[in-house]
Design a protein around this motif. Structure first.
Motif, short mmCIF file in Angstrom:
data_model
loop_
_atom_site.label_atom_id
_atom_site.label_comp_id
_atom_site.label_asym_id
_atom_site.label_seq_id
_atom_site.Cartn_x
_atom_site.Cartn_y
_atom_site.Cartn_z
N TRP A 49 30.73 -23.30 -3.15
CA TRP A 49 29.19 -23.12 -3.78
C TRP A 49 28.66 -22.26 -3.99
O TRP A 49 27.66 -22.37 -4.81
N ASP A 50 27.98 -21.38 -2.82
CA ASP A 50 27.51 -20.15 -2.68
C ASP A 50 27.80 -20.05 -3.62
O ASP A 50 26.88 -19.02 -4.81
N CYS B 223 21.50 -35.92 -4.08
CA CYS B 223 21.21 -34.26 -3.23
C CYS B 223 19.11 -34.91 -2.66
O CYS B 223 18.34 -34.18 -3.13
N VAL C 122 24.11 -23.38 -0.42
CA VAL C 122 23.72 -24.96 -0.62
C VAL C 122 24.18 -25.59 -0.09
O VAL C 122 24.79 -26.99 -0.81
N SER C 123 25.50 -24.84 0.24
CA SER C 123 26.74 -25.99 0.24
C SER C 123 25.81 -26.28 2.29
O SER C 123 26.79 -25.49 2.76
N ARG C 124 26.14 -28.18 2.54
CA ARG C 124 26.45 -27.96 3.79
C ARG C 124 27.91 -29.22 4.16
O ARG C 124 27.73 -29.80 5.19
N GLN D 236 24.36 -27.58 -5.33
CA GLN D 236 24.16 -28.36 -4.02
C GLN D 236 24.60 -30.22 -4.17
O GLN D 236 25.44 -30.54 -3.46
N SER E 249 28.47 -30.43 -4.35
CA SER E 249 28.63 -30.00 -3.02
C SER E 249 28.61 -31.74 -2.46
O SER E 249 29.41 -32.18 -1.83
N THR E 250 27.21 -32.01 -2.95
CA THR E 250 27.07 -33.24 -2.31
C THR E 250 28.12 -34.24 -2.58
O THR E 250 28.59 -34.97 -1.82
N GLN F 93 21.52 -23.79 -8.64
CA GLN F 93 21.52 -23.73 -7.16
C GLN F 93 20.76 -25.23 -6.59
O GLN F 93 21.87 -25.56 -6.04
#
Length: 390
Positions: A15-16, A142, A4-6, A86, A89-90, A82
């Protein structure tokens, strides 16, 4: 589970792990056969599609004519957690990049070791609790990935409909399935239309949230020790109940001025500029939810034949929650947020009554037209300001 984390910088939250923890902790929803699951999903997709014309008719916003800014997704509880991991995280990445740039050594210590694991476990528990409460959610932060895995563009978002929760509440209320699905979708599609009508709104909120979070983190006296605590406060504060359409009045002792329910985040903010940013974000969130509630309540029996029954039973459900559920809601600030949304609904109703829907819709034209926190409480002040500048 898909990552989920970029993020390009280390995060104080894994975050995963938060997403996988939430998926494990999610309460079991109603059991569906494959045929029942398909029927629920198809019914929600039909309701989402049908609601667009009604939102267009009520809001008079041209953006509702042909929505291509986002995708409607029917999801289960783990998928919702999930998606939200994400989204967080974003949303928080720009703030973390800023903090890393000004305090690199301290930030490195804060994002290493077991701290990120502990924070992820707590974040997962928060998401797991919310996963059984949220009926639907428009997620503007997101963007959908494009073919090459990158963002599809600044206008991309997701409308999530949480099928097991909608089905569970519908059965609990003993109301007509098609009517209830449409009633819920009217609220959620209104959020989708808001961001389509105001394409600048997503970036506006992102910049204010980034400035607020960055300010909180960079002024922390001991960054490594307090960073995870502040992330937890963010998860449990004003953003915790985004997208929920549970508008029940709640218990009389909850969400009152004598017992403010969302003080966790406020206690961490001392800077006057940060307080102003938080007040502005609260006002905008009140506007968005209040507007969606007004649209939902504008529907009569010609569109949703059992709408009166749905409203009565839904509101009664909110007033008869269990003691444990009320305590958790108070702890996480959800009852205080419902009070904010009722204030937003009163604001929208008053402005529409005075100026008409077209007069109200100037709010979507620019950030300068957004109401402030005091204007939400005293809508005549906003009306006077708009008339003077219009």
């Amino acid at each position: 589970m898909e990552s989920v984390s970029r993020q390009t910088v280390p995060s104080p939250v894994n975050w995963d792990l938060a997403a996988s923890t939430a998926a494990r902790l999610c309460a079991a929803g109603p059991r569906f056969t494959r045929h029942q699951a398909e029927r629920e999903a198809n019914g929600l997709r039909r309701a989402a599609e049908a609601s667009v014309d009604h939102v267009h008719r009520i809001t008079r916003l041209d953006a509702a004519k042909d929505l291509h800014d986002s995708e409607v997704l029917v999801v289960d509880r783990p998928t919702w957690t999930q998606a939200n991991a994400q989204a967080f995280s974003t949303l928080l990445e720009p703030a973390f990049e800023h903090v890393q740039s000004i305090r690199p050594a301290e930030y490195a210590r804060a994002t290493s070791g077991l701290g990120t694991v502990a924070t992820a476990m707590e974040a997962g528990a928060v998401l797991a609790f919310l996963s059984s409460k949220v009926l639907g959610q428009y997620e503007p932060f997101c963007a959908l990935p494009g073919p090459d895995g990158t963002s599809a563009g600044p206008e991309g978002g997701r409308l999530l409909l949480v099928a097991p929760n909608i089905a569970e509440v519908r059965v609990e209320l003993n109301v007509d399935p098609e009517d209830f699905r449409l009633w819920v979708c009217l609220h959620e599609q209104t959020h989708r239309v808001q961001f389509a009508a105001a394409p600048w709104l997503r970036e506006h909120l992102q910049s204010h949230i980034t400035a607020l979070v960055s300010g909180m983190f960079e002024k922390a006296d001991t960054l490594p020790e307090r960073l995870s605590a502040r992330v937890r406060a963010l998860l449990q504060g004003p953003e915790a109940d985004r997208g929920s359409v549970e508008r029940g009045q709640g218990s009389a002792e909850l969400g009152t001025d004598e017992h403010p329910a969302s003080m966790g985040l406020l206690e961490l903010i001392q800077d006057p500029e940060d307080k102003k940013r938080l007040a502005h974000l609260n006002a905008v969130m009140s506007l968005l939810e209040g507007h969606a509630n007004v649209v939902m309540d504008a529907i009569d029996s010609s569109v949703v034949p059992t709408v009166k029954t749905i409203r009565q039973r839904f509101d009664h459900r909110g007033a008869t929650r269990s003691s444990l559920d009320r305590w958790v809601r108070r702890f996480m600030g959800m009852d205080a947020k419902m009070r904010q949304y009722r204030e937003g609904q009163r604001f929208v109703k008053h402005v529409v009554r005075e100026l008409g829907m077209d007069g109200f819709n100037v709010v979507w034209e620019s950030a300068e037209n957004l109401p402030g926190e005091q204007e939400i409480q005293y809508p005549d002040q906003w009306i006077q300001r708009i008339r003077e500048t219009g």
